[in-house]
Design an enzyme around this catalytic site. Structure first.
Site, mmCIF file in Angstrom:
data_model
loop_
_atom_site.group_PDB
_atom_site.id
_atom_site.type_symbol
_atom_site.label_atom_id
_atom_site.label_comp_id
_atom_site.label_asym_id
_atom_site.label_seq_id
_atom_site.Cartn_x
_atom_site.Cartn_y
_atom_site.Cartn_z
ATOM 1 N N ASP A 192 32.669 -17.328 -20.449
ATOM 2 C CA ASP A 192 33.829 -17.335 -21.332
ATOM 3 C C ASP A 192 33.401 -17.106 -22.778
ATOM 4 O OD1 ASP A 192 36.716 -17.931 -21.531
ATOM 5 O OD2 ASP A 192 36.074 -19.644 -22.715
ATOM 6 N N GLU A 243 15.308 -17.592 -11.124
ATOM 7 C CA GLU A 243 14.632 -18.545 -10.228
ATOM 8 C C GLU A 243 15.346 -18.612 -8.878
ATOM 9 O OE1 GLU A 243 14.627 -22.360 -12.168
ATOM 10 O OE2 GLU A 243 13.768 -21.507 -14.004
HETATM 11 C C1 GLC Z 1 38.821 -16.892 -22.899
HETATM 12 C C2 GLC Z 1 39.669 -17.167 -21.700
HETATM 13 C C3 GLC Z 1 40.970 -17.719 -22.167
HETATM 14 C C4 GLC Z 1 40.727 -19.011 -22.914
HETATM 15 C C5 GLC Z 1 39.751 -18.791 -24.056
HETATM 16 C C6 GLC Z 1 39.235 -20.090 -24.603
HETATM 17 O O1 GLC Z 1 39.318 -15.885 -23.694
HETATM 18 O O2 GLC Z 1 39.799 -16.029 -20.923
HETATM 19 O O3 GLC Z 1 41.872 -17.915 -21.129
HETATM 20 O O4 GLC Z 1 41.918 -19.520 -23.424
HETATM 21 O O5 GLC Z 1 38.628 -18.072 -23.635
HETATM 22 O O6 GLC Z 1 38.396 -20.704 -23.676
#
Ligand code: GLC
Length: 535
Positions: A192, A243
């Site tokens: 993310d 790993e």
């Molecule tokens: C990313 C995710 C989104 C989330 C954001 C904060 O963009 O796809 O859904 O709100 O990160 O974590």
């Protein structure tokens, strides 16, 4: 060749996929009960949005404990069972890792708040006596105050404090979290906000004021994005992944438009793949697509990484709706413009064939295969996305692309589960249920199933090369060896086709079987060509 170089990956937004417990919220049991559907759809892997213990202030992207499953979704044992069951069905599992921020309920943040200013616990986050001028990606300021007056940074919601990635404990913790899930058999991680972990030292002010509704087109050279030091992190992670053999994979969420900078994340000792958001944002226009495809191929060739082709996800307006608008390029979410959904659906069918014919991997966001449109008329009281609240409704947020899937039956919740659905589906979705579409050879679902099946068995498709064929303006035509051609007609009239036999078309061809078959507007066709096309 490794599986991820050309995998078809299905994105499971767990809360809205299928509900096994009857509480109206999708969960692991619901997903497990539908694994057969996913196998039959023909995908290779599932990417599951965050399923960790979370107060759900941002649909689970606010993680309170990275080693626990949220009770709304099930237990850690359920997750382990799901991973095993998916493997039995021949499906790989990619979990979502959220390293940029934790929830404000995470033990570290609670400790930091209690320990007070100047404490070592605060060093794991970004606490300051004065905020800078950064804006949250969700609207409003990126700083909030705790009771003792100090401010903490949150690039997203105030419930999502950003971690300080210069802190060795933060780095060590995520290596341990990676191992925790690798030990449980996951096949990879979706990372993310992968380009934002490291911030410029000193957190300097930004020069440009940001807009009230953040755009998906970011200005370059920001102090909170794409800092060179972030690459060290992924090199460390790659060593840990190594790993566990060579078959596990990282996919980065990297909203970096500059191709050279984007490619840096995909160097052989960093991430394996990344979402192709330039393709997602692209207008329904042949020249624009061709440019994005060329740029994508060149960018990835630089680092020998496979491209991916993405049309939608849980953060953007569903593409059936986008493609039915006059302005089809995607820059930010808007809700007050009309969309011709029949046109959008027609184009979405063609886009599916385009995305599956291009070299590399392909993503399917749950509901793409049903042709679901964006839902706008949700009651404000039911909306959950912090974007809606932080922009005071200027941006309706992302709930409209996260409405629970319609599985069958004639009325909501359309067999999503036995206890309703956390967002009520529109009545019209009775015509879009999976059950209804399975019985209709012309449905979106039938198209996806057939296309994914052909894609898997067709040696020309998946990883490899492509070559543009000569075509008239407004038409995309390319060849893949051996003996495969894809044509997409983005003009408003039917066009002639190169020689070949149609394997699959997104719309009925005109004059079929005459040797002079024509491809109607906003449609795509896959052709088997007799002759080997030389590259
Ligand atoms: C990313 C995710 C989104 C989330 C954001 C904060 O963009 O796809 O859904 O709100 O990160 O974590």
């Amino acid at each position: 060749m490794t599986w991820w170089r050309d995998a078809a990956i299905y994105q499971v937004y767990l809360r809205s996929f299928a509900d096994g417990s009857g509480d109206g919220i999708g969960d692991i049991a619901g997903l497990e009960s539908r694994l057969g559907y996913l196998r039959d759809l023909g995908v290779d892997a599932l990417w599951i949005n965050p399923w960790y213990a979370s107060p759900m202030a941002d649909g689970g992207y606010d993680v309170a404990d990275y080693r626990q499953i949220d009770p709304a979704f099930g237990t850690l044992q359920d997750a382990e069972r799901l991973i095993g069951a998916a493997h039995q069905f021949g499906l790989k599992i990619i979990v979502d890792l959220v390293p940029n921020h934790t929830s404000d309920r995470h033990a570290w943040f609670r400790e930091a708040v209690e320990a007070g200013p100047g404490s070592p616990a605060r060093d794991r986050y970004h606490f300051r006596d004065e905020p800078n001028n950064w804006q949250s990606r969700f609207g409003g300021p990126a700083w909030s105050q705790v009771d003792d007056g100090q401010w903490y940074l949150h690039l997203f919601d105030s419930s999502q404090p950003d971690l300080n990635w210069d802190h060795p404990e933060v780095r060590a913790e995520f290596l341990s979290i990676l191992r925790f899930w690798l030990d449980r058999g996951v096949d990879g991680f979706r990372i993310d906000v992968a380009a934002r972990l490291v911030k410029q030292a000193g957190l300097p002010d930004k020069h440009e004021a940001e807009e009230a509704v953040p755009s998906f087109i970011d200005p370059p050279d920001q102090p909170d994005k794409d800092r060179p030091e972030v690459h060290e992190i992924y090199r460390d992670w790659r060593l840990v992944l190594g790993e566990y053999g060579s078959d596990r994979v990282f996919v980065g969420e990297i909203w970096v438009s500059d191709p050279e900078r984007f490619a840096l994340y995909l160097r052989p000792d960093e991430l394996h793949t990344a979402f192709n958001f330039e393709f997602l944002k692209c207008a329904w226009e042949a020249g624009a697509f061709r440019a994005v495809i060329d740029r994508t191929l060149a960018t990835h060739a630089r680092v020998a990484a496979p491209p991916t082709w993405v049309l939608s996800n849980h953060d953007v307006t569903r593409h059936v709706t986008r493609y039915g608008r006059t302005e089809t390029a995607f820059a930010k979410r808007v809700h007050d413009v009309p969309s011709d959904l029949a046109l959008g659906t027609r184009r979405a069918r063609a886009a599916a064939l385009l995305s599956m014919a291009l070299p590399g991997g392909v993503y399917v966001y749950q509901g793409d295969e049903l042709g679901l449109p964006e839902v706008f008329d949700l009651p404000a009281a039911l909306r959950e996305d912090p974007v809606f609240y932080r922009t005071e409704g200027l941006d309706l947020g992302r709930d409209g692309c996260r409405v629970p899937l319609p599985w069958g039956g004639e009325c909501p919740p359309f067999e999503f589960g036995k206890g309703g659905a956390w967002l009520r589906q529109p009545e019209e979705w009775r015509d879009l249920t999976a059950a209804r579409q399975l019985g209709d050879a012309d449905s979106m679902l039938s198209l996806y199933r057939l296309a994914l099946r052909i894609r898997k068995s067709e040696p020309a498709l998946g990883d490899g090369r492509m070559r543009w064929l000569e075509s008239e303006a407004g038409v995309l035509a390319f060849a893949r060896d051996p003996g495969f051609v894809c044509v997409v007609n983005l003009t408003d009239r039917a066009v002639g086709l190169p020689e070949g036999t149609a394997l699959l078309a997104s719309a009925e061809l005109e004059d079929p079987g005459t040797g002079e078959a024509r491809l109607p507007p906003d449609a795509a066709v896959w052709l088997r060509t007799a002759s080997e096309v030389t590259a």
